[in-house]
Structures are given as structure tokens and as C-alpha cells.
Design an enzyme around this catalytic site. Structure first.
Site, mmCIF file in Angstrom:
data_model
loop_
_atom_site.group_PDB
_atom_site.id
_atom_site.type_symbol
_atom_site.label_atom_id
_atom_site.label_comp_id
_atom_site.label_asym_id
_atom_site.label_seq_id
_atom_site.Cartn_x
_atom_site.Cartn_y
_atom_site.Cartn_z
ATOM 1 N N HIS A 112 -3.623 -4.985 0.408
ATOM 2 C CA HIS A 112 -3.213 -5.468 1.734
ATOM 3 C C HIS A 112 -3.377 -6.985 1.827
ATOM 4 O O HIS A 112 -4.405 -7.486 2.303
ATOM 5 C CB HIS A 112 -4.064 -4.791 2.818
ATOM 6 C CG HIS A 112 -3.686 -3.381 3.090
ATOM 7 N ND1 HIS A 112 -2.726 -3.022 4.012
ATOM 8 C CD2 HIS A 112 -4.127 -2.223 2.544
ATOM 9 C CE1 HIS A 112 -2.597 -1.715 4.036
ATOM 10 N NE2 HIS A 112 -3.437 -1.195 3.147
ATOM 11 N N GLU B 27 -2.030 -8.970 3.887
ATOM 12 C CA GLU B 27 -2.084 -9.417 5.288
ATOM 13 C C GLU B 27 -3.502 -9.463 5.825
ATOM 14 O O GLU B 27 -3.791 -10.164 6.799
ATOM 15 C CB GLU B 27 -1.198 -8.514 6.166
ATOM 16 C CG GLU B 27 -1.773 -7.161 6.530
ATOM 17 C CD GLU B 27 -1.690 -6.107 5.438
ATOM 18 O OE1 GLU B 27 -2.109 -4.970 5.684
ATOM 19 O OE2 GLU B 27 -1.206 -6.426 4.324
ATOM 20 N N CYS C 229 0.835 -1.200 0.000
ATOM 21 C CA CYS C 229 0.000 0.000 0.000
ATOM 22 C C CYS C 229 0.878 1.261 0.000
ATOM 23 O O CYS C 229 1.484 1.579 -1.013
ATOM 24 C CB CYS C 229 -0.993 -0.033 1.141
ATOM 25 S SG CYS C 229 -2.353 1.156 0.932
#
Length: 248
Positions: free
Chosen positions: A227, A229, A121
Site C-alpha cells: 500500500h 498510499e 494489494c
């Protein structure tokens, strides 16, 4: 590797005012989704906070990079537009100069030793700026919608097209349908120009969603706008960890 066993992955962090327990003050922060993803991929996460004001960022970065096997430039607030020669847009965050200086110094140090690097990001934006590129400061004005960042704590779901044969494609292929992948986004800025990198993923509206260094076959040097994660997507983190091993 810096030692035997699991590779150590350094992650840049926030340095902000926060509350915990009975305390309220400046703290070093990073969502645990990042560290959990590194651990799940077989690495050990090490937080790399920006040095205090007045300390030599370049010296700190050189030392930090000498102690880690890989680097993640994480998400966060907007890069100061003065870093790429632009005036601040009314929608752009107040600058966080300390973090900008630190992450640019980390990228300098990582490049000097060809350290495997992943930008997430904000991280991909910092990588572009580090390479001499520029950013779109407010994507809704460019594409006419806010799907990339619906606001608040909500992530936007965006479908991205991935360049076949790219390093990125080899890392996320298990999660794709054809050459498309649905990702979790939370950004109102995006990479506009990216010297030294080639774009390898785009959303349907043309926003750059990933880039990797030209001639990067020998070095993991990849940035993504989403993202991973937040979706427990181990492919990218696994690729980074593998790149940090002698056989990676």
C-alpha cells in the site's frame, strides 16, 4: 488525455454498508489516502463504484474507461476463488461478486485501449486473475508467519527485493536501499501464478510483491501487493500520472 490539464485517474471503490452522520446504509467508499496520493502526483481522482445489480458492467466499464486517462484497481476484500477455479478456503472472505465483476470488466476495457493501469494489494490479485492466474488463499499457511498482515488496523512492514532494470525499479529507486524497499502490507492472500506478467519484486519468504506486464515498455500495466498510499510514496502514483500524459 481526455482533456487539457491534469489527467483523470479512475479508482475502483467499495460498495458496502456504512455509517456517516445520522445515516446508516449502503455507500461507495475509498480511503482518502488514495485520492490524496493521486492529487499529490498531479492527477485528479475519480471514483468508479460498482454498478448496481443487474446493470451491464461491461457497458459501464467501457464508458468509464473512455472518460479517464488512467486506472487504479484498489485494495479490499478477497477475490471470489471461483473466479480462478478454486474452492473457497476457510480463511477467505465472503465473496463480493459485484466488485469482482466490475473490476474484471474495467480491466477488460482498459486492456482494449492500452489504458495505464496500477493495481494495489487486492488490485494486483485481480489483475493476476484477469490474466488467467491463481492466488494463494492464505499466505500464513504458505510461509509460516503472518508478517504480511498482522491483523486489525495494523500494517505489516515487509522488506521487498526489486528486480533491477524493471519499470518498478525506476519508480521507487529514490526510496530504496540498494534494490530493497520497506513497504506497508495488509494481505493474507497473494498471487500464485500470473500469465502475461513477470514478477519484479519479492519478499524474503518468496511471496510475490509486484508484477508488470510482459513487454510493458509502451504501457504502464503494473501491480503491487503493498500500500504505497499509506506511506505517501509518490513514485508509483507519479509514474502512473506521467504515463497518462502525451510525453509519459
Amino acid at each position: 488525455m481526455t482533456g487539457s490539464g491534469r489527467p483523470v485517474i479512475g479508482l475502483s471503490t467499495y460498495r458496502v454498508d456504512a455509517q456517516w452522520g445520522v445515516w446508516d446504509g449502503e455507500a461507495v467508499l475509498l480511503p482518502t489516502t488514495y485520492t490524496r496520493s493521486i492529487e499529490a502526483a498531479g492527477g485528479i481522482a475519480m471514483l468508479l463504484p460498482p454498478p448496481s445489480e443487474g446493470l451491464p458492467a461491461a457497458e459501464f466499464a467501457d464508458t468509464a474507461v473512455s472518460r479517464i486517462d488512467g486506472l487504479v484497481i484498489t485494495g479490499g476484500s478477497d477475490v471470489d476463488p471461483s473466479r480462478y477455479g478454486a474452492e473457497r478456503h476457510r480463511e477467505t472472505d465472503e465473496p463480493h461478486g459485484q466488485r469482482d465483476v466490475w473490476e474484471l470488466a474495467l480491466l477488460d476495457a482498459a486492456a482494449a485501449v492500452s489504458l495505464p493501469t496500477l493495481g494495489i494489494c487486492r488490485g494486483v490479485q485481480v489483475m493476476a486473475v484477469h490474466g488467467g492466474g491463481t492466488l494463494h488463499q492464505h499466505v500464513p499457511e504458505v510461509v509460516g508467519h503472518s508478517a504480511h498482515s498482522p491483523g486489525g488496523r495494523v500494517y505489516g512492514e515487509v522488506a521487498v527485493s526489486i528486480e533491477p532494470g524493471s519499470r518498478l525499479a525506476s519508480l521507487v529507486s529514490a526510496s530504496t536501499v540498494g534494490d530493497r524497499l520497506t513497504v506497508s502490507c495488509h494481505h493474507h492472500q497473494a498471487v500464485a501464478t500470473h500469465p502475461g506478467f513477470r514478477a519484479t519484486a519479492w519478499s524474503a519468504d518468496g511471496v510475490l510483491e509486484a508484477m508488470e506486464a510482459d513487454g510493458s515498455a509502451d504501457r504502464f500495466n503494473l501491480g503491487i501487493q503493498w500500500h504505497p498510499e499509506e506511506r505517501d510514496d509518490a513514485g508509483l502514483f507519479g509514474g502512473l500520472v506521467r504515463a497518462c500524459t502525451p510525453s509519459g
